[in-house]
Motif scaffolding. Structure first.
Motif, PDB file in Angstrom:
ATOM      1  N   ASP A 135      33.468  70.026  51.467  1.00  0.00           N
ATOM      2  CA  ASP A 135      34.432  69.182  51.803  1.00  0.00           C
ATOM      3  C   ASP A 135      33.984  68.000  53.070  1.00  0.00           C
ATOM      4  O   ASP A 135      34.838  67.921  53.757  1.00  0.00           O
ATOM      5  CB  ASP A 135      35.640  70.035  52.358  1.00  0.00           C
ATOM      6  CG  ASP A 135      36.800  69.004  52.309  1.00  0.00           C
ATOM      7  OD1 ASP A 135      36.910  68.131  51.493  1.00  0.00           O
ATOM      8  OD2 ASP A 135      37.863  69.230  52.898  1.00  0.00           O
ATOM      9  N   THR A 216      35.122  69.514  47.159  1.00  0.00           N
ATOM     10  CA  THR A 216      36.099  69.029  48.241  1.00  0.00           C
ATOM     11  C   THR A 216      37.269  69.440  48.043  1.00  0.00           C
ATOM     12  O   THR A 216      37.716  69.955  47.035  1.00  0.00           O
ATOM     13  CB  THR A 216      36.017  67.582  47.949  1.00  0.00           C
ATOM     14  OG1 THR A 216      36.887  67.030  46.756  1.00  0.00           O
ATOM     15  CG2 THR A 216      34.638  66.611  48.102  1.00  0.00           C
ATOM     16  N   SER A 217      37.776  69.464  49.076  1.00  0.00           N
ATOM     17  CA  SER A 217      39.455  70.046  49.057  1.00  0.00           C
ATOM     18  C   SER A 217      40.342  68.779  49.628  1.00  0.00           C
ATOM     19  O   SER A 217      41.052  68.262  48.835  1.00  0.00           O
ATOM     20  CB  SER A 217      39.676  71.169  49.768  1.00  0.00           C
ATOM     21  OG  SER A 217      39.244  71.157  51.070  1.00  0.00           O
ATOM     22  N   SER A 218      40.373  68.468  50.906  1.00  0.00           N
ATOM     23  CA  SER A 218      41.319  67.408  51.377  1.00  0.00           C
ATOM     24  C   SER A 218      40.500  66.264  51.991  1.00  0.00           C
ATOM     25  O   SER A 218      40.759  65.156  51.946  1.00  0.00           O
ATOM     26  CB  SER A 218      42.223  67.985  52.035  1.00  0.00           C
ATOM     27  OG  SER A 218      41.660  68.768  53.173  1.00  0.00           O
TER      28      SER A 218
ATOM     29  N   THR B  31      45.547  74.640  55.000  1.00  0.00           N
ATOM     30  CA  THR B  31      45.113  73.951  53.802  1.00  0.00           C
ATOM     31  C   THR B  31      45.698  74.732  52.671  1.00  0.00           C
ATOM     32  O   THR B  31      45.437  75.883  52.398  1.00  0.00           O
ATOM     33  CB  THR B  31      43.681  73.655  53.786  1.00  0.00           C
ATOM     34  OG1 THR B  31      43.181  73.103  54.988  1.00  0.00           O
ATOM     35  CG2 THR B  31      43.323  72.972  52.473  1.00  0.00           C
ATOM     36  N   ASN B  60      48.180  70.770  55.006  1.00  0.00           N
ATOM     37  CA  ASN B  60      47.354  69.961  54.466  1.00  0.00           C
ATOM     38  C   ASN B  60      47.238  70.191  52.975  1.00  0.00           C
ATOM     39  O   ASN B  60      47.211  71.397  52.745  1.00  0.00           O
ATOM     40  CB  ASN B  60      46.005  69.948  55.056  1.00  0.00           C
ATOM     41  CG  ASN B  60      45.033  69.105  54.906  1.00  0.00           C
ATOM     42  OD1 ASN B  60      45.404  67.922  54.396  1.00  0.00           O
ATOM     43  ND2 ASN B  60      43.769  69.062  55.572  1.00  0.00           N
ATOM     44  N   TRP B  61      47.654  69.366  52.064  1.00  0.00           N
ATOM     45  CA  TRP B  61      47.868  69.569  50.938  1.00  0.00           C
ATOM     46  C   TRP B  61      46.642  69.414  49.926  1.00  0.00           C
ATOM     47  O   TRP B  61      46.198  68.112  49.909  1.00  0.00           O
ATOM     48  CB  TRP B  61      49.362  69.105  50.056  1.00  0.00           C
ATOM     49  CG  TRP B  61      50.546  69.523  50.937  1.00  0.00           C
ATOM     50  CD1 TRP B  61      51.038  69.072  51.938  1.00  0.00           C
ATOM     51  CD2 TRP B  61      51.177  70.679  50.447  1.00  0.00           C
ATOM     52  NE1 TRP B  61      52.130  69.865  52.316  1.00  0.00           N
ATOM     53  CE2 TRP B  61      52.134  70.797  51.448  1.00  0.00           C
ATOM     54  CE3 TRP B  61      51.117  71.355  49.291  1.00  0.00           C
ATOM     55  CZ2 TRP B  61      53.054  71.693  51.306  1.00  0.00           C
ATOM     56  CZ3 TRP B  61      52.111  72.416  49.097  1.00  0.00           C
ATOM     57  CH2 TRP B  61      53.153  72.515  50.165  1.00  0.00           C
ATOM     58  N   VAL B  62      46.340  70.115  48.798  1.00  0.00           N
ATOM     59  CA  VAL B  62      45.455  69.868  47.885  1.00  0.00           C
ATOM     60  C   VAL B  62      46.003  70.162  46.612  1.00  0.00           C
ATOM     61  O   VAL B  62      46.381  71.326  46.119  1.00  0.00           O
ATOM     62  CB  VAL B  62      44.008  70.780  47.787  1.00  0.00           C
ATOM     63  CG1 VAL B  62      43.225  70.262  46.965  1.00  0.00           C
ATOM     64  CG2 VAL B  62      43.377  70.490  49.300  1.00  0.00           C
ATOM     65  N   ARG B  72      38.725  75.997  40.907  1.00  0.00           N
ATOM     66  CA  ARG B  72      38.643  75.701  42.556  1.00  0.00           C
ATOM     67  C   ARG B  72      38.490  76.986  43.250  1.00  0.00           C
ATOM     68  O   ARG B  72      38.071  77.142  44.262  1.00  0.00           O
ATOM     69  CB  ARG B  72      39.483  74.469  42.614  1.00  0.00           C
ATOM     70  CG  ARG B  72      39.158  73.885  44.033  1.00  0.00           C
ATOM     71  CD  ARG B  72      37.861  72.951  44.050  1.00  0.00           C
ATOM     72  NE  ARG B  72      37.721  72.667  45.353  1.00  0.00           N
ATOM     73  CZ  ARG B  72      36.894  73.337  46.303  1.00  0.00           C
ATOM     74  NH1 ARG B  72      36.656  74.627  46.205  1.00  0.00           N
ATOM     75  NH2 ARG B  72      36.922  72.853  47.667  1.00  0.00           N
ATOM     76  N   GLN B  83      38.145  77.770  52.337  1.00  0.00           N
ATOM     77  CA  GLN B  83      38.411  76.261  52.382  1.00  0.00           C
ATOM     78  C   GLN B  83      39.954  76.547  52.344  1.00  0.00           C
ATOM     79  O   GLN B  83      40.605  75.390  52.573  1.00  0.00           O
ATOM     80  CB  GLN B  83      38.060  75.648  51.031  1.00  0.00           C
ATOM     81  CG  GLN B  83      36.331  75.203  51.138  1.00  0.00           C
ATOM     82  CD  GLN B  83      36.227  74.190  51.970  1.00  0.00           C
ATOM     83  OE1 GLN B  83      36.526  73.033  51.460  1.00  0.00           O
ATOM     84  NE2 GLN B  83      35.411  74.282  52.937  1.00  0.00           N
ATOM     85  N   PHE B  84      40.612  77.414  51.989  1.00  0.00           N
ATOM     86  CA  PHE B  84      42.035  77.313  51.773  1.00  0.00           C
ATOM     87  C   PHE B  84      42.743  78.542  52.411  1.00  0.00           C
ATOM     88  O   PHE B  84      42.158  79.520  52.536  1.00  0.00           O
ATOM     89  CB  PHE B  84      42.625  77.324  50.166  1.00  0.00           C
ATOM     90  CG  PHE B  84      41.781  76.293  49.188  1.00  0.00           C
ATOM     91  CD1 PHE B  84      42.370  74.835  49.460  1.00  0.00           C
ATOM     92  CD2 PHE B  84      40.816  76.784  48.552  1.00  0.00           C
ATOM     93  CE1 PHE B  84      41.716  73.886  48.612  1.00  0.00           C
ATOM     94  CE2 PHE B  84      40.433  75.548  47.638  1.00  0.00           C
ATOM     95  CZ  PHE B  84      40.589  74.438  47.753  1.00  0.00           C
TER      96      PHE B  84
END
Lengths: 273, 440
Positions: A135, A216-218, B31, B60-62, B72, B83-84
């Motif tokens: 990311d 990537t995420s954000s 996230t 933080n939105w994905v 993902r 990552q999340f």
């Protein structure tokens, strides 16, 4: 012998026909962005409808378009510039100082494009995780550079091969070293080719979706991730998706339109001797 | 060249800045990976309220399309990339990932009222007595039909229709010359598309995917009967190109007046009753999902849930958000902002007990009953070693389901006969199960 008027008209009609067929999906995407969700999926499709900016408003309210667009610009330009910086010397050496391994090396480079990207997703993901590049724009710039390097080297190699050796030798006679020969003789002569290679690489980077969605995420997500966020498994979404897609392709379409002369000149460089 | 070098230096400089997150932040940023469904979009829009009441936590939105999201988050959680902090996952993933210790167990506070969660939904998210995700919304399946077409044909939809009756109705209201098709069903290949519906159909025809020793049962009589029924009704009364139609395509067909009947997820009810999205909102009728020769109710139970990956470094903050977004207070907030018809359905008994919701959503009692009676652990004729209503809770099912889904689409488009297709599907599924170690 001059072609007859009928033949000219037929060729013109054929040309326009092909152009319309190729442009139609973009046109349909563009007008669908101004439809309501119900109009967007109606059968038979409506060519005349009450236009609305509702989908654009929805897209703007749900995502920060400018952040995605800025990421796309930085990643695409970064990946392209880095690829050119590495590929120009590589193609120069292979074009003018070939060894018996040059051909094999070129073919090997091209063969890496035949590997399905998903086959190396996990190793690449783990490498980026270990290096803290998940990311990040840096991570995607490196990946895009690697992704396009074979094509960029091949195209530049082909363009450089068109430059007569004698011109380089003349430069050498005038005292140019290797770097001088490359910078002051070869690159100016091949500029249309380098420009078209860069443009092609830029377009490939801009449109790439697999790596950008997975890595990537954000923070570093480019416009391809922006588009993906408007497709929905439940509920109508075609108008919103079309609005998002129009916003995503607009910059590269305008850029391609402005640079089309350069692109065509580069791609036909050396085609007619 | 100089320009290129400068540009590159600036770009790399700019991009490298983003490679290193800000060192120490006093605030917490969560996230959240989620799918782009209407209810999740509402959650995203209302999330500033959470940030207001939880100072110091930023969101933080994905937002991703379902298949992209699944790929993902699976990559992320399997590699423990972290990552999340919160993931939106289905009740298919929850038991599989819980077994792998990939999810953090959630123990909601007493005020959360976990007992209010509808039992089958809660059961689907529980592993070894612990909740590993909280349900955001849940769905079962029902039959939608056009009351005007039924009236015109002199038909009445029974309170508990059978598949045999449904076929007769479809034949009668089918009118291709006016682009009205008797029955719309999912035909698009995929374990979450045609196989989700077909598994429900199969169960009520007395079939199942595997026996107790994990031998595939695709060549059995109930499979042949179910595929023949599915093929027959879609070929006779379905829209052209049915193999391209998934949930959304059928929703569009029904909403624009081209389907006489449609059997699919209960989540479509809110969309079909919405005048902004549906041209037939005044003439939609609904009935329970039909029963087949086996007689017991076909099962369909899907929920989208919020889970916390074990790799998250902000468990407490993540738990705060997950409990907030699935709470009764959140449902009341949605009702206040967007009306009761827009609240996330299928998760809480209190929602269905609310008179205002019953008034706003005439389909509410059907949905509640469908979800309450959907048993994720049973309702097949024979005993089975797996859980899951319209899926099998093993990691290999995504591949198996999609492959069999393609086989079904192949028979529907006339590429091969049902007998040959099922024989081939049985062989390929057996091979996959053997390679996966389920069969010796």
């Amino acid at each position: 012998m001059r072609p007859s008027i009928a033949k000219k008209i037929a060729i013109a009609l054929l040309g326009w026909g092909i152009a319309i067929v190729m442009f139609f999906p973009i046109f349909w995407m563009f007008i669908t962005g101004f439809k309501s969700e119900v109009d967007a999926v109606s059968t038979p499709p409506h060519l005349f409808f009450h236009p609305t900016l509702q989908s654009y408003a929805e897209v703007q309210s749900r995502a920060n378009y400018w952040l995605f667009a800025m990421n796309s610009v930085i990643i695409s330009v970064g990946g392209t510039v880095l690829a050119l910086l590495l590929a120009i010397p590589a193609a120069y050496v292979m074009a003018f100082f070939p060894t018996h391994r040059t051909r094999g090396t070129l073919l090997w480079m091209l063969s890496t494009k035949m590997l399905p990207p998903v086959g190396v997703l996990i190793p690449i993901y783990l490498i980026l995780r270990a290096t803290g590049l998940l990311d990040t724009r840096t991570g995607l710039v490196l990946i895009y550079m690697l992704m396009n390097l074979p094509i960029v080297v091949w195209m530049l190699f082909t363009f450089f091969k068109e430059v007569p050796r004698e011109i380089l030798e003349a430069g050498r006679m005038d005292g140019a070293g290797r770097m001088g020969e490359l910078r002051h003789v070869l690159m100016p002569l091949s500029l249309p080719g380098i420009a078209s290679t860069g443009l092609l690489s830029l377009i490939l980077c801009w449109n790439e979706a697999f790596w950008s969605l997975n890595l990537t995420s954000s923070r570093a997500a480019p416009l391809t991730a922006f588009i993906a966020s408007f497709s929905s498994p439940e509920g109508l979404f075609f108008a919103k998706l079309s609005a998002a897609s129009t916003l995503a392709v607009a910059p590269i379409l305008i850029f391609g339109w402005l640079s089309q002369r350069q692109l065509v000149r580069g791609l036909t460089f050396g085609a007619v001797k | 060249m100089r320009l290129s070098a400068c540009t590159f230096a600036v770009l790399l400089g700019g991009s490298s800045l983003s490679a290193f997150p800000a060192a120490a932040r006093a605030d917490t940023t969560l996230t959240i990976a989620t799918v782009n469904n209407g209810d999740m979009v509402v959650m995203q829009k209302l999330s500033p309220e959470f940030e207001r009441t939880h100072p110091g936590i930023h969101l933080n939105w994905v937002v991703l399309e379902e298949n992209v999201l699944r790929q993902r988050v699976t990559t992320d959680i399997a590699t423990r990339a972290g990552q999340f902090d919160i993931m939106t996952i289905g009740n298919y993933e929850v038991p599989i990932w819980s077994k792998q210790n990939w999810l953090h167990p959630i123990t909601p506070a007493a005020g959360y009222d976990a007992d209010d969660l509808i039992k089958p939904v809660r059961q689907g998210l529980t592993y070894k007595g612990k909740l590993y995700a909280l349900p955001f919304y849940a769905e079962s399946a029902m039959t939608y039909y056009r009351t005007d077409l039924f009236k015109h044909a002199g038909l009445t939809m029974p309170a508990a229709p059978t598949y045999q009756q449904i076929r007769e109705f479809a034949d009668k209201i089918n009118d291709p010359s006016h682009q009205i098709y008797g029955m719309c069903l999912r035909g698009k290949p995929g374990w979450g598309e045609n196989i989700a519906y077909f598994t429900s159909l199969l169960n009520t025809f007395g079939g199942q995917w595997f026996d107790m020793t994990w031998h595939p049962m695709l060549d059995s009589k109930p499979w042949h009967a179910a595929v023949n029924y599915y093929d027959g009704i879609l070929k006779a009364d379905g829209p052209p190109g049915a193999t391209s139609n998934g949930f959304n395509e059928n929703l569009a067909l029904f909403a624009s007046g081209h389907c006489g009947m449609w059997i699919d997820s209960t989540v479509a009810s809110g969309l079909l009753y919405d005048k902004k999205q549906s041209q037939v909102s005044d003439t939609v009728g609904f009935a329970p999902i039909p029963k087949g020769p086996y007689g017991r109710g076909p099962t369909w139970l899907w929920s989208w849930n919020l889970a916390i990956p074990a790799s998250s470094k902000q468990i407490d903050a993540a738990e705060s958000f997950v409990t907030w977004a699935t709470s009764k207070e959140y449902i009341a907030l949605v009702a206040k902002q967007n009306g009761w018809v827009a609240v996330p359905p299928g998760t809480r008994a209190s929602t269905y007990a609310n008179p205002e919701y019953q008034k706003a959503a005439p389909f509410a009692s059907f949905v509640e009953k469908a979800i309450e009676t959907a048993d994720p652990n049973g309702q097949t004729a024979g005993p089975r070693p797996y859980r899951g209503a319209q899926f099998v809770d093993i990691p290999q099912f995504q591949a198996i389901g999609t492959q069999v889904g393609q086989t079904l689409a192949g028979t529907l488009s006339g590429q091969q006969s049902v007998d040959l297709a099922l024989h081939a599907a049985q062989a390929s599924t057996t091979r996959t199960m053997r390679q996966s170690g389920y069969l010796k």
